[in-house]
Design an enzyme around this catalytic site. Sequence first.
Site, PDB file in Angstrom:
ATOM      1  N   ASN A  49       0.737  -0.631  -0.465  1.00  0.00           N
ATOM      2  CA  ASN A  49      -0.095  -0.291   0.029  1.00  0.00           C
ATOM      3  C   ASN A  49       0.612   1.437  -0.313  1.00  0.00           C
ATOM      4  OD1 ASN A  49      -2.755  -1.201  -0.019  1.00  0.00           O
ATOM      5  ND2 ASN A  49      -1.554  -2.739   2.120  1.00  0.00           N
ATOM      6  N   ARG A  59      -3.460   9.597   9.910  1.00  0.00           N
ATOM      7  CA  ARG A  59      -4.519   9.146   9.725  1.00  0.00           C
ATOM      8  C   ARG A  59      -3.722   7.964  10.370  1.00  0.00           C
ATOM      9  NH1 ARG A  59      -4.939   8.741   3.775  1.00  0.00           N
ATOM     10  NH2 ARG A  59      -3.948  10.344   2.972  1.00  0.00           N
ATOM     11  N   HIS A  62      -5.391   2.407  13.190  1.00  0.00           N
ATOM     12  CA  HIS A  62      -6.232   1.719  13.091  1.00  0.00           C
ATOM     13  C   HIS A  62      -5.590   0.004  12.625  1.00  0.00           C
ATOM     14  CE1 HIS A  62      -6.694   5.386   8.973  1.00  0.00           C
ATOM     15  NE2 HIS A  62      -7.854   5.199  10.181  1.00  0.00           N
ATOM     16  N   LYS A  72       3.341  -5.188   9.745  1.00  0.00           N
ATOM     17  CA  LYS A  72       3.327  -4.616   8.711  1.00  0.00           C
ATOM     18  C   LYS A  72       4.332  -4.138   8.608  1.00  0.00           C
ATOM     19  CE  LYS A  72      -1.668  -1.987   8.825  1.00  0.00           C
ATOM     20  NZ  LYS A  72      -2.296  -0.949   9.113  1.00  0.00           N
ATOM     21  N   TYR A 132       3.625   0.720   2.673  1.00  0.00           N
ATOM     22  CA  TYR A 132       3.707  -0.619   3.707  1.00  0.00           C
ATOM     23  C   TYR A 132       3.714  -1.659   3.188  1.00  0.00           C
ATOM     24  CZ  TYR A 132      -0.816   0.285   4.700  1.00  0.00           C
ATOM     25  OH  TYR A 132      -2.451   0.655   4.850  1.00  0.00           O
ATOM     26  N   ASP A 170     -11.952   8.887  10.551  1.00  0.00           N
ATOM     27  CA  ASP A 170     -10.745   8.630  12.042  1.00  0.00           C
ATOM     28  C   ASP A 170     -11.907   9.000  12.724  1.00  0.00           C
ATOM     29  OD1 ASP A 170      -9.785   7.037  10.667  1.00  0.00           O
ATOM     30  OD2 ASP A 170      -7.809   8.766  10.071  1.00  0.00           O
TER      31      ASP A 170
END
Length: 183
Positions: A49, A59, A62, A72, A132, A170
């Site tokens: 991604n 961000r 998550h 990740k 990532y 978010d």
Amino acid sequence: MTIIPTKLPGCYLIEPKIIRDDRGYFMEAFNEKEFVANVGSGVHFVQQNQSQSKMGVLRGLHYQTGEHAQAKLIRVLSGSILDVAVDIRPESETYGQYFSVELSAENNRQLFIPRGFAHGFQVLSNDTTVFYNSDNFYNPAYEAGIIYDDPTIAVDWRAESSLPLISEKDKNLPTFEKSIKVW
């Protein structure tokens, strides 16, 4: 490359060996043999991604739940971020604690975050590109998160302003105490 354990078990900071000359530089971004030797387990990455953001964007936090949890390996291709991993494994001695580190195109550091962690980042420079690898496919039905300013976790985002740029999704994430647990 040097693989450094963080205060959160299973989470590692990876510093590459960079070979520079008058043409530029070369670095090995990932070596499975070294990774397994230092981390103790292999990870098979199945999805890559990439996101591009401007300064002030936040961000996260998550994660994916259950069998859709994701490990990740995060790196920055341009710009810089404050990258944050939060241990959300209820049985962990560091449950509810976080680790943060600046990742940038300049320092070429990477952060490995195992399954059972929430992840987020604050963008520290304009035109930042984050890349990532994940070891499991994204599944929107198992997506979950924790509000970035949760008082229990109390992440120090080092934000320049008190109001980061965050998505509506978010902004509406639950607190740590009300979030869906991973396991």
